[in-house]
Motif scaffolding. Sequence first.
Motif, mmCIF file in Angstrom:
data_model
loop_
_atom_site.group_PDB
_atom_site.id
_atom_site.type_symbol
_atom_site.label_atom_id
_atom_site.label_comp_id
_atom_site.label_asym_id
_atom_site.label_seq_id
_atom_site.Cartn_x
_atom_site.Cartn_y
_atom_site.Cartn_z
ATOM 1 N N GLY A 12 0.832 -1.196 0.000
ATOM 2 C CA GLY A 12 0.000 0.000 0.000
ATOM 3 C C GLY A 12 0.869 1.249 0.000
ATOM 4 N N ARG A 30 -5.062 0.368 2.909
ATOM 5 C CA ARG A 30 -5.231 0.221 1.463
ATOM 6 C C ARG A 30 -4.847 -1.199 1.026
ATOM 7 N NH1 ARG A 30 -3.254 5.154 -0.691
ATOM 8 N NH2 ARG A 30 -5.429 5.761 -0.617
ATOM 9 N N SER A 52 2.992 -1.839 4.078
ATOM 10 C CA SER A 52 2.748 -0.438 3.764
ATOM 11 C C SER A 52 4.073 0.294 3.630
ATOM 12 C CB SER A 52 1.924 0.232 4.866
ATOM 13 O OG SER A 52 1.804 1.619 4.597
ATOM 14 N N ALA A 74 -1.977 0.549 -4.793
ATOM 15 C CA ALA A 74 -1.493 -0.727 -4.263
ATOM 16 C C ALA A 74 -0.745 -1.407 -5.395
ATOM 17 C CB ALA A 74 -2.648 -1.595 -3.780
#
Length: 89
Positions: A12, A30, A52, A74
């Motif tokens: 993400g 995300r 992330s 993403a």
Amino acid sequence: TSNAGLRIRIAGHTDSRGSDEYNLALGQRRASAVKDWLSGRGIAADRMEIVSFGEERGTCADEEEGCWSRNRRAEFEVTVGGDRLTVPA
């Protein structure tokens, strides 16, 4: 199932606005949302990991909406089984 040995990492990413802590958490949410979406369509959750990067790996650095929108994303990386991919019938 096709490509049963395949494993992926979902990363993400966010734009540069917001604090580092906020963006890391947002990137995590995300990536998790993408994993949930794929799981809901039959991909086993244990074949996916999430990470992330927040704003650390932007695709562009301009401070304008066009750039910010490209940085909110993403990305997928095959971590296991990429050398044995088959096209599902």
